[in-house]
Design an enzyme around this catalytic site. Structure first.
Site, PDB file in Angstrom:
ATOM      1  CG  HIS A  55      -0.241  -0.311   2.511  1.00  0.00           C
ATOM      2  ND1 HIS A  55       0.664   0.558   3.074  1.00  0.00           N
ATOM      3  CD2 HIS A  55      -0.296  -1.382   3.344  1.00  0.00           C
ATOM      4  CE1 HIS A  55       1.114   0.062   4.196  1.00  0.00           C
ATOM      5  NE2 HIS A  55       0.566  -1.136   4.391  1.00  0.00           N
ATOM      6  CG  HIS A  66       4.291  -1.762   1.908  1.00  0.00           C
ATOM      7  ND1 HIS A  66       2.977  -2.160   1.953  1.00  0.00           N
ATOM      8  CD2 HIS A  66       4.915  -2.422   2.906  1.00  0.00           C
ATOM      9  CE1 HIS A  66       2.814  -3.027   2.931  1.00  0.00           C
ATOM     10  NE2 HIS A  66       3.968  -3.201   3.525  1.00  0.00           N
TER      11      HIS A  66
END
Ligand code: PAF
Length: 282
Positions: free
Chosen positions: A34, A37
């Site tokens: 997501h 990250h």
């Protein structure tokens, strides 16, 4: 951007980069990536010539009653995100590639893991330290990137790298939140509509605690008390812990007279979510 499954493939690629004098950043993840990250990949892309993203749901860091089986996985979706953010290689091994038959060596830590998630998840940090050590040995990066949402994990990894003379710069990146405040997490996908609304209680609690500290409150029990009151008013929420610890030792403190971490773990329905703030950042 390539996706590889074996240690040998990662080593061959990194060796080639090293021969060209290139620097390498590592972003360890369990996949289902997501924007949190993505911010780590962006940071690595900015600081290094090449970025490796590991994408591995590490069985060793899950307890027997935890969500190993249901943890979301989607390597095609992850590959797209890594490519868009300038990553160069995804290491996506099978568990048997990381833990061959007869695997019996572990990295564990006796300090920093006695509180917070270490108490609620007794095998967790041994699994994290072992897999992160393995990833460091496989990739041999110059720098490795971890999110501050897992604040205790970041402290544990920094300490491990220092204790074991790992010549890798450990970089902590800020928490990324949804527009309404909820901290990004792969586990948010477990939440149904009502739970998603209820989960906002974590970020509300973080912002409340930050406000109290900003306004001069230095008594930890006062901050914790108000946070707990707010969370307990949400019927779908059940507190695992809300604690304030010394940033360096991860031991509980009573007064905010040093850099501290206020961390919480809260079940929303069956989903365990974490959030936190550092008192120095408020
Ligand atoms: O933070 C995570 O996603 C994991 O704990 C890590 C660091 C990738 C180790 O499996």
């Amino acid at each position: 951007m390539r996706v590889v499954k074996t240690v040998d493939e990662v080593r061959a690629q990194v060796k080639e980069w090293r021969a060209q004098g290139l620097t390498v950043g590592l972003v360890p993840t369990m996949g289902y990536l997501h924007e949190g990250h993505a911010s780590l990949i962006d940071a690595s892309h900015r600081d290094n010539d090449r970025t490796v993203v590991s994408d591995f749901v590490n069985p060793m860091q899950f307890g027997p009653a935890e969500d190993l089986e249901s943890y979301p996985r989607d390597i095609d979706r992850d590959a797209k995100l890594v490519e868009e953010h300038g990553g160069d290689l995804i290491f996506n091994p099978e568990p048997s590639e990381m833990y061959h038959e007869g695997f019996s060596s572990f990295v564990d830590m006796t300090v920093l893991t006695q509180e917070l998630c270490g108490l609620s998840r007794p095998v967790h940090f041994r699994g994290v330290c072992t897999v992160v050590s393995k990833l460091f040995n496989i990739v041999k990066p110059d720098r490795a990137y971890f999110g501050k949402k897992d604040a205790q994990q970041l402290a544990v990894i920094r300490h491990m790298a220092d204790d074991l003379n790992m010549d890798i710069e450990i970089i902590g990146c800020p928490i990324v939140r949804e527009a309404d405040g909820l901290a990004k997490s792969s586990r948010n996908t477990y939440l149904n509509e009502a739970e998603r609304k209820a989960a906002l209680v974590l970020s509300k609690a973080v912002f409340l605690g930050m406000d109290m500290v900003r306004n001069g409150e230095s008594d930890c029990s006062a901050v914790i008390g108000e946070i707990k009151k707010l969370i307990e008013a949400e019927p779908l929420a059940r507190i695992d812990y809300v604690k304030i610890v010394d940033c360096a030792t991860m031991q509980q403190i009573t007064s905010l007279d040093r850099p501290a971490l206020c961390a919480m773990a809260v079940y929303i329905g069956k989903t365990r979510l974490i959030d936190n703030f550092f008192t120095e950042d408020v």
